[in-house]
Scaffold this motif. Structure first.
Motif: not given
Length: 156
Positions: A65-70, A110-119, A123-125
């Motif tokens: 899961p990519p780790h993309i914080i803002y 099939e991609k809808y449930l893939r996760e991203c880490n926003t923390g 880890n905020e998946l």
């Protein structure tokens, strides 16, 4: 996802003209030095759009899961939206959201449930589907700050 994408596109089309109708004075006014103006709020929505666009794209193909914080305050300050042309900010907001619409509407189911880490520190998946729903809710919340009473939405 398709319903969310279509709702996003409808909001963007409905609000592009309404945003242009806000006077320059009202768009740039700040209630105090520590609060964003309406123009900066719209800039924040642009920045949120950039970060979420990355999440919606990278989340589809990266193995972890990519780790993309803002960091919203840094982004708004770095982009200096307050000194930008109002029409440019509105146009950029419209364009980034039209791009997000395109990514969401073409995303394979099939991609809808893939996760991203926003923390930032943990880890905020979140699934891409959750992030899309949250993105539109967040958009409505801030559009209510610019044009009060536009949506019946509660966002924390």
């Amino acid at each position: 996802m398709k319903i969310i994408a279509l709702e996003l596109l409808q909001i963007v089309h409905d609000f592009s003209e309404r945003l242009h109708a806000v006077s320059d004075h009202d768009f740039l006014a700040k209630s105090n030095a520590h609060k964003w103006s309406k123009q900066e709020i719209l800039g924040h929505l642009i920045d949120s759009g950039h970060n979420n666009l990355r999440r919606f794209i990278c989340g589809q193909y990266e193995n972890q899961p990519p780790h993309i914080i803002y960091n919203q305050d840094f982004w708004v300050a770095a982009n200096n939206y307050q000194a930008s042309k109002k029409d440019d900010v509105i146009t950029l907001w419209r364009l980034i959201n039209e791009r997000i619409y395109t990514v969401l509407i073409t995303m394979p189911e099939e991609k809808y449930l893939r996760e991203c880490n926003t923390g930032r520190h943990t880890n905020e998946l979140h699934s891409l589907e959750f992030l899309a729903i949250d993105y539109v809710r967040h958009l409505k919340h801030h559009l209510n700050q610019i044009l009060p009473g536009s949506f019946d939405v509660v966002y924390s």
